[in-house]
Write a protein that holds these residues in place. Structure first.
Motif, mmCIF file in Angstrom:
data_model
loop_
_atom_site.group_PDB
_atom_site.id
_atom_site.type_symbol
_atom_site.label_atom_id
_atom_site.label_comp_id
_atom_site.label_asym_id
_atom_site.label_seq_id
_atom_site.Cartn_x
_atom_site.Cartn_y
_atom_site.Cartn_z
ATOM 1 N N GLY A 177 45.207 15.103 22.185
ATOM 2 C CA GLY A 177 45.930 15.669 21.576
ATOM 3 C C GLY A 177 45.604 17.163 22.122
ATOM 4 O O GLY A 177 45.008 17.487 22.833
ATOM 5 N N GLU A 178 46.417 18.126 21.117
ATOM 6 C CA GLU A 178 46.411 19.487 21.531
ATOM 7 C C GLU A 178 45.115 20.114 21.051
ATOM 8 O O GLU A 178 44.561 19.801 19.879
ATOM 9 N N ALA A 179 44.584 20.927 21.869
ATOM 10 C CA ALA A 179 43.265 21.626 21.530
ATOM 11 C C ALA A 179 43.416 22.642 20.435
ATOM 12 O O ALA A 179 44.269 23.604 20.643
ATOM 13 N N SER A 180 42.721 22.769 19.210
ATOM 14 C CA SER A 180 42.864 23.626 18.315
ATOM 15 C C SER A 180 41.605 24.316 18.228
ATOM 16 O O SER A 180 41.503 25.552 17.826
ATOM 17 N N SER A 181 40.604 23.807 18.561
ATOM 18 C CA SER A 181 39.165 24.724 18.529
ATOM 19 C C SER A 181 38.240 23.908 19.648
ATOM 20 O O SER A 181 38.527 22.834 19.925
ATOM 21 N N ARG A 182 37.102 24.800 20.125
ATOM 22 C CA ARG A 182 36.430 23.997 21.051
ATOM 23 C C ARG A 182 35.060 23.789 20.608
ATOM 24 O O ARG A 182 34.533 24.722 19.830
ATOM 25 N N PRO A 183 34.529 22.783 20.924
ATOM 26 C CA PRO A 183 33.170 22.232 20.212
ATOM 27 C C PRO A 183 32.112 23.013 20.962
ATOM 28 O O PRO A 183 32.181 23.785 22.110
ATOM 29 N N PRO A 184 30.908 22.924 20.638
ATOM 30 C CA PRO A 184 29.650 23.238 21.572
ATOM 31 C C PRO A 184 29.481 22.717 22.703
ATOM 32 O O PRO A 184 29.931 21.679 22.835
ATOM 33 N N VAL A 185 29.064 23.452 23.771
ATOM 34 C CA VAL A 185 29.000 22.743 25.198
ATOM 35 C C VAL A 185 27.813 22.613 25.701
ATOM 36 O O VAL A 185 26.781 23.016 24.952
ATOM 37 N N GLY A 186 27.804 21.754 26.878
ATOM 38 C CA GLY A 186 26.504 21.731 27.231
ATOM 39 C C GLY A 186 25.656 20.516 26.496
ATOM 40 O O GLY A 186 26.098 19.691 25.896
ATOM 41 N N SER A 187 24.373 20.734 26.736
ATOM 42 C CA SER A 187 23.375 19.777 26.093
ATOM 43 C C SER A 187 23.467 19.633 24.525
ATOM 44 O O SER A 187 22.972 19.067 24.002
ATOM 45 N N GLY A 188 23.978 20.948 23.873
ATOM 46 C CA GLY A 188 23.781 21.049 22.603
ATOM 47 C C GLY A 188 24.839 19.772 21.879
ATOM 48 O O GLY A 188 24.339 19.223 20.746
ATOM 49 N N PHE A 189 25.985 19.679 22.378
ATOM 50 C CA PHE A 189 26.840 18.425 22.160
ATOM 51 C C PHE A 189 26.180 17.334 22.398
ATOM 52 O O PHE A 189 26.080 16.333 21.252
ATOM 53 N N ARG A 190 25.581 16.919 23.495
ATOM 54 C CA ARG A 190 24.713 15.653 23.624
ATOM 55 C C ARG A 190 23.927 15.530 22.720
ATOM 56 O O ARG A 190 23.422 14.527 22.115
ATOM 57 N N THR A 191 23.032 16.602 22.259
ATOM 58 C CA THR A 191 21.696 16.632 21.496
ATOM 59 C C THR A 191 22.271 16.202 19.939
ATOM 60 O O THR A 191 21.606 15.461 19.388
ATOM 61 N N ALA A 192 23.300 16.897 19.656
ATOM 62 C CA ALA A 192 23.939 16.288 18.179
ATOM 63 C C ALA A 192 24.171 14.941 18.174
ATOM 64 O O ALA A 192 24.058 14.374 17.172
ATOM 65 N N PHE A 193 24.784 14.465 19.012
ATOM 66 C CA PHE A 193 25.085 12.985 19.121
ATOM 67 C C PHE A 193 23.694 12.100 18.990
ATOM 68 O O PHE A 193 23.681 11.129 18.374
ATOM 69 N N SER A 194 22.565 12.749 19.788
ATOM 70 C CA SER A 194 21.354 11.944 19.763
ATOM 71 C C SER A 194 20.858 11.791 18.304
ATOM 72 O O SER A 194 20.199 11.023 17.906
ATOM 73 N N MET A 222 35.080 22.393 30.662
ATOM 74 C CA MET A 222 34.228 21.750 31.554
ATOM 75 C C MET A 222 33.021 21.289 31.485
ATOM 76 O O MET A 222 32.466 20.201 31.594
ATOM 77 N N ALA A 223 32.227 22.353 30.713
ATOM 78 C CA ALA A 223 30.791 21.866 30.468
ATOM 79 C C ALA A 223 30.497 20.597 29.439
ATOM 80 O O ALA A 223 29.822 20.012 29.657
ATOM 81 N N VAL A 224 31.594 20.347 28.572
ATOM 82 C CA VAL A 224 31.533 19.219 27.806
ATOM 83 C C VAL A 224 31.486 18.211 28.510
ATOM 84 O O VAL A 224 31.085 17.194 28.332
ATOM 85 N N VAL A 225 32.730 18.199 29.375
ATOM 86 C CA VAL A 225 33.006 17.074 30.314
ATOM 87 C C VAL A 225 31.995 16.710 31.022
ATOM 88 O O VAL A 225 31.239 15.416 31.340
ATOM 89 N N GLN A 226 31.155 17.750 31.890
ATOM 90 C CA GLN A 226 29.833 17.415 32.176
ATOM 91 C C GLN A 226 28.861 16.853 31.775
ATOM 92 O O GLN A 226 28.069 15.934 31.975
ATOM 93 N N ALA A 227 28.840 17.523 30.590
ATOM 94 C CA ALA A 227 27.639 16.928 29.572
ATOM 95 C C ALA A 227 27.735 15.416 29.300
ATOM 96 O O ALA A 227 26.862 14.570 29.117
ATOM 97 N N VAL A 228 29.042 14.866 29.241
ATOM 98 C CA VAL A 228 29.565 13.594 28.737
ATOM 99 C C VAL A 228 29.099 12.869 29.817
ATOM 100 O O VAL A 228 28.374 11.797 29.745
ATOM 101 N N ASN A 229 29.741 13.286 31.039
ATOM 102 C CA ASN A 229 29.563 12.237 32.287
ATOM 103 C C ASN A 229 27.956 12.186 32.771
ATOM 104 O O ASN A 229 27.595 11.628 33.422
#
Length: 352
Positions: free
Chosen positions: A42-59, A1-8
Motif C-alpha cells: 500500500g501507500e506509505a503513510s508513516s515509517r516504522p522504527p528501522v534496523g534492529s529495533g523493529f526486529r527486537t520488537a517482534f522478538s 532500506m534499513a527495515v528491509v535489511q533487518a528483515v532479510n
C-alpha cells in the motif's frame, strides 16, 4: 532500506517469521514489495522504527507466549500460506472467508480433531490481528462450520491416568530398567513430582538434556514432611507471576514425594548454583524424551499397553485420584492449577 535489511538478516530457517515481518512492515507502509504470497503493498503513510529495533520488537512479541505456543502459531501460518498458494488466493485480503471454509473442510477430510482445528484457527486469528486485517475466523459462516465440525467429530481423549497404585508399581520396577542406582533415584523423584504436583512434563523437565529447563534447582526446598516447588511459569501463567506448590509426605509409601526428593538430593552432584533440578550424574538435564522413554519402559515391564498412556497421564491421574479421594472440585482446581471447566475432562475414574 534499513527495515528491509533487518528483515532479510533474519535466519533463513524461519521463513514464516520473515514473511510475517514483511507483512508488518507492509502494514505501516515501509516498502512497496513484500514477496510472493504475502500481498501487494500500500501507500506509505508513516515509517516504522528501522534496523534492529523493529526486529527486537517482534522478538518481544514472540516472548509473550511459551515456545510451544509460538512454534504452533508459526506452523499454522506456514500451513495457511501453503494452502492459499494452492488455491491461488491472497491469505490476508479478498476471498479470505471462502478460503477459510475450504481450510476447515480440508481439515475435516484429513481427520483433524475438533480441538486441533480450534488451535489452528486461534493461531490464524492471532496473525490476522497482528497484521491489522479483519479476523475472518470470527465470521458467522466460519463459526457455524466450526460448530458443525465439533458436533460431527467428538473425539474423547482416552489417555489413561496414572493412579497412585500404578505410580507405586512404576517406582518399584525402576531398578529393573534404569542403568544404575542414581538413575533409579532420579526417575523416582521425577515420577513422584509429576504425579503429586500435577506437573505438565514441560514444567518439570527440560526439553533437551543439554539445556537448562523445567523445574530449577533454586526453586525446590525440602522440609521434614513437605517439598516446596516454585513454578516460575506455566501454560496458564504467561505473565510469569509464578506459583508455589507444596507437596506433603505420604508416610510408608515408596512413591512418597518427600522421601523420593530427599533420596535424590542425597546423591545429586553439587554443581554451580542454578540449572535444572532433575539432572543426571554428569550434570546433564533430565529431558522430556528420557522421561517418556523410561515411563513407557516401566509400563511395558508391568505388562500395561504403553500406547494407552502419555506423559500427561500423571497430571490426569492427579485429578482423577483427587476426586476419588473425595476432594471437591475447587480443591482439585488448586492442585492442578486449572482455571477452566476443562478440569472435568481430566477426571477419568472409568479408566483407572
Amino acid at each position: 532500506m534499513a527495515v528491509v535489511q533487518a528483515v532479510n538478516s533474519l535466519s533463513a530457517s524461519s521463513p514464516p517469521v520473515v514473511n510475517l515481518l514483511r507483512c508488518l512492515v507492509l502494514r505501516v507502509g515501509a516498502f512497496s514489495h513484500v514477496g510472493p504470497g504475502v500481498g501487494a503493498a500500500g501507500e506509505a503513510s508513516s515509517r516504522p522504527p528501522v534496523g534492529s529495533g523493529f526486529r527486537t520488537a517482534f522478538s518481544l512479541m514472540e516472548r509473550a507466549v511459551t515456545k510451544a505456543t509460538w512454534k504452533g502459531r508459526e506452523s499454522v501460518w506456514r500451513e495457511w500460506q501453503d494452502f492459499c498458494s494452492r488455491l491461488g488466493v491472497d491469505g490476508l485480503r479478498g476471498e479470505v472467508v471462502p478460503a477459510l471454509l475450504c481450510f476447515v473442510g480440508e481439515a475435516f477430510e484429513k481427520g483433524v480433531s475438533a480441538s486441533g482445528l480450534v488451535k489452528k484457527l486461534a493461531g490464524l486469528a492471532y496473525w490476522f490481528k497482528l497484521l491489522g486485517v479483519r479476523d475472518a475466523t470470527k465470521d458467522f459462516v466460519v463459526r457455524q462450520a466450526v460448530l458443525g465440525y465439533s458436533k460431527s467429530r467428538v473425539a474423547r481423549d482416552s489417555r489413561r491416568p496414572v493412579s497412585f497404585d500404578l505410580l507405586v508399581k512404576l517406582v518399584g520396577v525402576l531398578g529393573l530398567i534404569c542403568s544404575d542406582g542414581y538413575e533409579e533415584v532420579l526417575f523416582s523423584a521425577a515420577f513422584a513430582l509429576a504425579f503429586f504436583g500435577a506437573f505438565r512434563v514441560g514444567e518439570l523437565v527440560s526439553h533437551s538434556c543439554v539445556a537448562s529447563g523445567g523445574l530449577q534447582f533454586g526453586d525446590v526446598a525440602v522440609g521434614v514432611d513437605c517439598v516446596s516447588c516454585f513454578l516460575r511459569r506455566s501454560k496458564t501463567d504467561q505473565s510469569g507471576k509464578g506459583k508455589r506448590i507444596v507437596l506433603y509426605a505420604v508416610p510408608g509409601a515408596a512413591a512418597c514425594p518427600v522421601r523420593c526428593v530427599q533420596q535424590f538430593l542425597a546423591v545429586r552432584p553439587c554443581l554451580q548454583p542454578g540449572g535444572s533440578f532433575l539432572i543426571h550424574r554428569d550434570g546433564r538435564s533430565l529431558s522430556r524424551f528420557q522421561f517418556i522413554a523410561i515411563f513407557r519402559s516401566g509400563l511395558d515391564k508391568l505388562g500395561l499397553p504403553a500406547k494407552e498412556f502419555a506423559s500427561h497421564s500423571f497430571r490426569i491421574g492427579a485429578a482423577t485420584e483427587a476426586v476419588r479421594w473425595g476432594l471437591g472440585e475447587q480443591m482439585v482446581r488448586q492442585i492442578g492449577r486449572w482455571e477452566s471447566e476443562r478440569i472435568r475432562s481430566y477426571v477419568r475414574l472409568e479408566l483407572l
